[in-house]
Design a protein around this motif. Structure first.
Motif, short mmCIF file in Angstrom:
data_model
loop_
_atom_site.label_atom_id
_atom_site.label_comp_id
_atom_site.label_asym_id
_atom_site.label_seq_id
_atom_site.Cartn_x
_atom_site.Cartn_y
_atom_site.Cartn_z
N VAL A 238 44.95 49.82 35.23
CA VAL A 238 44.34 48.60 34.69
C VAL A 238 45.10 47.35 35.10
O VAL A 238 44.51 46.27 35.23
CB VAL A 238 44.22 48.71 33.16
CG1 VAL A 238 45.59 48.69 32.49
CG2 VAL A 238 43.34 47.59 32.61
N ARG A 239 46.41 47.44 35.32
CA ARG A 239 47.20 46.27 35.70
C ARG A 239 47.31 46.09 37.21
O ARG A 239 47.96 45.16 37.67
CB ARG A 239 48.60 46.35 35.09
CG ARG A 239 48.64 46.39 33.57
CD ARG A 239 48.00 45.16 32.94
NE ARG A 239 48.57 43.92 33.42
CZ ARG A 239 49.68 43.35 32.93
NH1 ARG A 239 50.32 43.95 31.94
NH2 ARG A 239 50.13 42.22 33.42
N LEU A 240 46.72 47.00 37.97
CA LEU A 240 46.82 46.93 39.43
C LEU A 240 45.58 46.25 39.99
O LEU A 240 44.45 46.67 39.71
CB LEU A 240 46.94 48.35 40.00
CG LEU A 240 47.36 48.45 41.47
CD1 LEU A 240 48.79 47.97 41.67
CD2 LEU A 240 47.23 49.91 41.94
N GLN B 88 44.35 48.86 44.46
CA GLN B 88 43.77 50.17 44.14
C GLN B 88 43.12 50.79 45.37
O GLN B 88 43.26 52.00 45.62
CB GLN B 88 42.75 50.03 43.01
CG GLN B 88 43.36 49.65 41.66
CD GLN B 88 42.33 49.65 40.55
OE1 GLN B 88 41.39 50.45 40.55
NE2 GLN B 88 42.50 48.76 39.58
N ARG C 61 46.11 39.75 37.91
CA ARG C 61 46.17 41.07 37.30
C ARG C 61 45.29 41.10 36.06
O ARG C 61 45.32 40.17 35.24
CB ARG C 61 47.62 41.40 36.90
CG ARG C 61 48.54 41.58 38.08
CD ARG C 61 49.96 41.83 37.58
NE ARG C 61 50.87 42.02 38.69
CZ ARG C 61 51.15 43.19 39.25
NH1 ARG C 61 50.57 44.27 38.79
NH2 ARG C 61 51.99 43.28 40.25
N PRO C 62 44.51 42.18 35.86
CA PRO C 62 43.72 42.29 34.63
C PRO C 62 44.62 42.34 33.41
O PRO C 62 45.76 42.77 33.48
CB PRO C 62 42.97 43.63 34.82
CG PRO C 62 43.02 43.90 36.30
CD PRO C 62 44.31 43.30 36.78
N ALA C 63 44.08 41.90 32.30
CA ALA C 63 44.86 41.90 31.06
C ALA C 63 45.10 43.32 30.58
O ALA C 63 44.26 44.20 30.74
CB ALA C 63 44.11 41.11 29.97
N ALA C 64 46.25 43.53 29.99
CA ALA C 64 46.58 44.85 29.47
C ALA C 64 45.79 45.11 28.20
O ALA C 64 45.42 44.20 27.47
CB ALA C 64 48.07 44.95 29.18
N SER C 65 45.54 46.40 27.94
CA SER C 65 44.81 46.77 26.73
C SER C 65 45.69 46.56 25.50
O SER C 65 46.90 46.73 25.54
CB SER C 65 44.39 48.24 26.81
OG SER C 65 43.88 48.69 25.59
N PRO D 257 49.55 52.41 25.48
CA PRO D 257 49.19 52.97 26.78
C PRO D 257 48.67 54.40 26.70
O PRO D 257 47.68 54.74 27.34
CB PRO D 257 50.50 52.87 27.56
CG PRO D 257 51.25 51.76 26.91
CD PRO D 257 50.89 51.83 25.46
#
Length: 410
Positions: free
Chosen positions: A75-77, A82, A197-201, A205
């Motif tokens: 998700v952070r890549l 990817q 980078r997309p935001a972390a959930s 984790p």
């Protein structure tokens, strides 16, 4: 808005589409390499020709696992990273083919599928952010045209490399090198359209990763339109999975064609699929509804599979080429329309997840159906019944879509 950079993205989206399409083609070439050499690979491993279905299933299984957990794990890549990772993993997986054992080939097939996985969510995310809305089905279909384009390249290039430059091993090394070149080409786009980078959930984790498959399937089942599109994609995938997994071996083992001739027919099928996917995307844009387009494609796919069952040892080359061309226009030309329907119906900001979830369901057919086809071939002593059964799924889905559309109009 066409992308995160407004006018800049608008001027850059065409070459980005070209780059993503070529990467898609290379990853597809990797996935087609082992089935293409199914006869020599199964023979050298002491397996019957129909065991090639196991390689197709292993590849699809690798992709399925990525669709379930890959988007959450990475998700952070950024999406471009990817895609680069997928190319590198596919190239490394080819090393397991060197052992010449069936177990090594299954591991290689699984790794190739794992590397192929990012092509759908990461590629769809990139194109959704930069493509004008009125051209989405066409552009998504152009990107998905990279799949038969890769199959075309596999059918024309890899048998020639095997014949003139050192056998099957040389062809597989060539495929791995192409994947590494594709990863390097993606580096030119880093920092232009994909530098955020997309935001972390917010979830932990481990919990985020554990619940990822549940969230994906829940999203697809909850929305009626997503559920309908996904079901149609699964049925279309039944026919496509059987055709892609068995067509070269079908022509060699059943119709008596040489490896080179079967590769050429496979290349014709894939070549028509390149243009077919673009045409299907254009038609879907004109209709303004991917579901309507999918209903017609389902019926055409089912009919084509029934016609392919007529091929036998006495079939004329012209008839085989005609049916190969028809299959390229029908059985392998719908994926861009399918992804467009998923992307447009996805909640805001969840295109990657939805396309990954829908493709997971699609690839479940790719895993199961080649194994069932192997069992049918062993039980009946031929390929015809398996081809007909594989064609029933999209035919039934097409009728269901037409009935559902009629009810909505009332």
């Amino acid at each position: 808005m066409t992308g995160s950079r407004g006018p800049a993205a608008a001027s850059a989206w065409i070459p980005l589409v070209v780059t993503v399409t070529l990467v898609q083609a290379v990853l597809a070439l990797m996935s087609r390499a082992l089935p293409l050499f199914g006869m020599p690979l199964t023979a050298s491993s002491g397996m019957p020709p129909e065991a090639v279905g196991q390689l197709s299933s292993a590849t699809s299984l690798g992709s399925m696992l990525f669709f379930l957990w890959g988007p959450a794990l990475l998700v952070r890549l950024p999406s471009i990273r990817q895609l680069q990772l997928g190319c590198a993993v596919s190239a490394a997986a080819m090393l397991f083919c060197a052992a010449g054992r069936w177990e090594g080939l299954l591991i290689a097939a699984f790794g190739i599928g794992l590397g192929y996985g990012p092509s759908t969510p990461a590629g769809s995310d990139l194109l959704m952010r930069v493509t004008p809305k009125h051209l989405r089905a066409t552009v998504f279909s152009i990107k998905q045209a990279g799949v038969p384009l890769g199959g075309l390249a596999a059918g024309l290039l890899l048998p020639a490399v095997a014949a003139f430059f050192g056998g099957v091993d040389a062809a597989l090394v060539t495929a791995a090198v192409l994947a590494l070149v594709a990863a390097a080409a993606l580096g030119f786009w880093k920092g232009t359209v994909d530098d955020a980078r997309p935001a972390a959930s917010a979830a932990s984790p481990f919990r985020h990763l554990l619940l990822a498959p549940v969230r994906l399937i829940g999203l697809l089942v909850h929305a009626p339109r997503l559920r309908l599109i996904t079901a149609a994609g699964f049925c279309l995938g039944v026919a496509q999975g059987v055709l892609m997994g068995f067509f070269p071996v079908f022509l060699s083992d059943h119709a008596g064609w040489s490896l080179t001739a079967a590769g050429a027919a496979f290349a014709v099928l894939q070549g028509l699929g390149v243009g077919g996917r673009v045409v299907m995307g254009w038609m879907s844009d004109r209709l303004g509804d991917p579901v309507r387009a999918l209903s017609g494609i389902c019926l055409a796919s089912g009919l084509t599979m029934a016609l392919l069952a007529s091929i036998g040892p006495g079939s004329s080359p012209l008839w085989v080429i005609v049916l190969s061309s028809l299959a390229g226009l029908t059985v392998v030309s719908w994926n861009g329309v399918f992804l467009t329907g998923l992307a447009e119906a996805a909640p805001e900001g969840r295109v990657g997840e939805i396309t990954a979830g829908g493709t997971f369901v699609l690839f479940s057919g790719y895993v199961v159906c080649p194994l069932l086809m192997q069992a049918v071939i062993a039980a009946t002593g031929g390929y015809a019944i398996g081809l007909i059964l594989a064609g029933l799924a999209p035919a039934i889905a097409g009728l269901a879509l037409m009935i559902g559309a009629g009810r909505r109009q009332r």
